[in-house]
Write an enzyme that holds these catalytic residues in place. Sequence first.
Site, PDB file in Angstrom:
ATOM      1  N   HIS A 158      -7.377  19.473  35.796  1.00 30.04           N
ATOM      2  CA  HIS A 158      -6.338  20.379  36.267  1.00 30.04           C
ATOM      3  C   HIS A 158      -6.098  21.547  35.318  1.00 30.04           C
ATOM      4  O   HIS A 158      -5.396  22.500  35.666  1.00 30.04           O
ATOM      5  CB  HIS A 158      -5.029  19.623  36.560  1.00 30.04           C
ATOM      6  CG  HIS A 158      -4.249  19.191  35.372  1.00 30.04           C
ATOM      7  ND1 HIS A 158      -4.249  17.899  34.887  1.00 30.04           N
ATOM      8  CD2 HIS A 158      -3.403  19.871  34.569  1.00 30.04           C
ATOM      9  CE1 HIS A 158      -3.437  17.805  33.849  1.00 30.04           C
ATOM     10  NE2 HIS A 158      -2.909  18.994  33.640  1.00 30.04           N
ATOM     11  N   ASP A 188      -9.270  13.261  36.759  1.00 29.91           N
ATOM     12  CA  ASP A 188      -8.645  14.417  36.118  1.00 29.91           C
ATOM     13  C   ASP A 188      -9.292  14.744  34.778  1.00 29.91           C
ATOM     14  O   ASP A 188      -8.610  15.071  33.807  1.00 29.91           O
ATOM     15  CB  ASP A 188      -7.137  14.214  35.948  1.00 29.91           C
ATOM     16  CG  ASP A 188      -6.431  15.514  35.569  1.00 29.91           C
ATOM     17  OD1 ASP A 188      -6.950  16.590  35.918  1.00 29.91           O
ATOM     18  OD2 ASP A 188      -5.370  15.455  34.904  1.00 29.91           O
ATOM     19  N   SER A 211      -1.768  19.247  28.116  1.00 32.88           N
ATOM     20  CA  SER A 211      -2.776  18.496  28.855  1.00 32.88           C
ATOM     21  C   SER A 211      -4.180  18.825  28.376  1.00 32.88           C
ATOM     22  O   SER A 211      -4.520  19.976  28.137  1.00 32.88           O
ATOM     23  CB  SER A 211      -2.684  18.805  30.349  1.00 32.88           C
ATOM     24  OG  SER A 211      -1.762  17.963  30.961  1.00 32.88           O
TER      25      SER A 211
END
Length: 428
Positions: A149, A182, A273
């Site tokens: 992402h 992810d 992230s």
Amino acid sequence: MTLAPEDHTQQIPQGSYYSQSLPPAPPAPPTPPLGEGSRPAPKRESRVGQTIGVALLAAVLASGGTYAATQLGDQGTATSPTSTTSTTNQNQGSSPTVVQGNATAPDWTAVSAAVTPSVVSIDVTTQQGSGAGSGVVFDKSGHILTNNHVVGDATGNGAITVTLNDGRTYAATIVGTDPSTDLAVIKLTNGPSDLTPITLGDSEALKVGDPAMAVGNPLGLSGTVTTGIVSALNRPVSTGTASESPLGQQQTSGDEVVTNAIQTSAAINPGNSGGALVNAKGELIGINSSIASLGQSSSGSQSGNIGIGFAIPVKEAKSIADQLIKSGKAEHAFLGVSTRDTVVSDGSAKRAGAQVVAVNSGTPAANAGIKNGDVIIAVDGQRIDSATALVAQIREMTAGDKTTLTVIRDGARQDVPVTLAVKPVSSN
């Protein structure tokens, strides 16, 4: 609390990727109806005991999975009042290992100095907008491991820029992405020869309460470190592939991310992230990926850390990264059942589990004798108390792995050995 990935009306809604201010990439095709533990319907049933609804709480797939776990355990007994660093790592040229002089009070200054050269800041620009996240140097060839992402929207029409800890900036291209976990790998264009790959640790050796440090790029503040503890292990976290549009509106695509995650109490904020979660030795134990969220403020801005963050264990991350580097795609383990949440009698007690509602012929589950109505309550001794937990447990394994399912059939427990296969590519 439980929450279906598709339900945005709960108190703790499905989150958005904190690293992204981009609209999501086009939705990927839906996964096959009979996956590694897929659910026939999004409605979740109440369960007895601790239903790990956290994943289910709706983890915000945040480009801000600032994780900080803590590790005491195998640090050894204190032999010195101070910490020293050692470069006797398994990978030549990788980040140094920190030998803690006092296991009960880690020297985070030494850990930070060892790890930060291996963590990068990532900026993504497309015609629709821009976003930022973090990544870790995976090898000397310039491969960077991060979250899908963080970089997925740049596939085909975007530009990726990577800034090293010392300020040098390089363009990068996507090597491969794996939306279902992810994870993604990018590669520096004409990268330098003096990269410092991060030293990989052992996520399976973690214990609840172990110390650790998260390193990343929250809110554009590169090289930020935070510490905390491992709050829980094997936490099934289910999220949709969501992103934050330039106007602050949450948008979710069709890919569901299911992770058997490390839960941490460390601070998590936008931009973390894809960054590193390391133990007190400075070894990578997880890739920060998501947080539980209380939703957005009245002004529409994203919520930040509430002390519940999640990281993808390094064992799974390394397996996916190796495959992406080799072929640009990743294979996943496959069981071949559809399940639903249920509660079943286990002796004189009640227990939550994943009830099999369909078994596809010719699959590992069928070959092992799994039957409709079986309630799976454990995989290799790891408790399974929901359909999502089963998906998460199988997904972190690899095709060819031999595992043992503990099922309750006709009121009695039994162990069923299964050899997992490669998950078929969706045809629809």
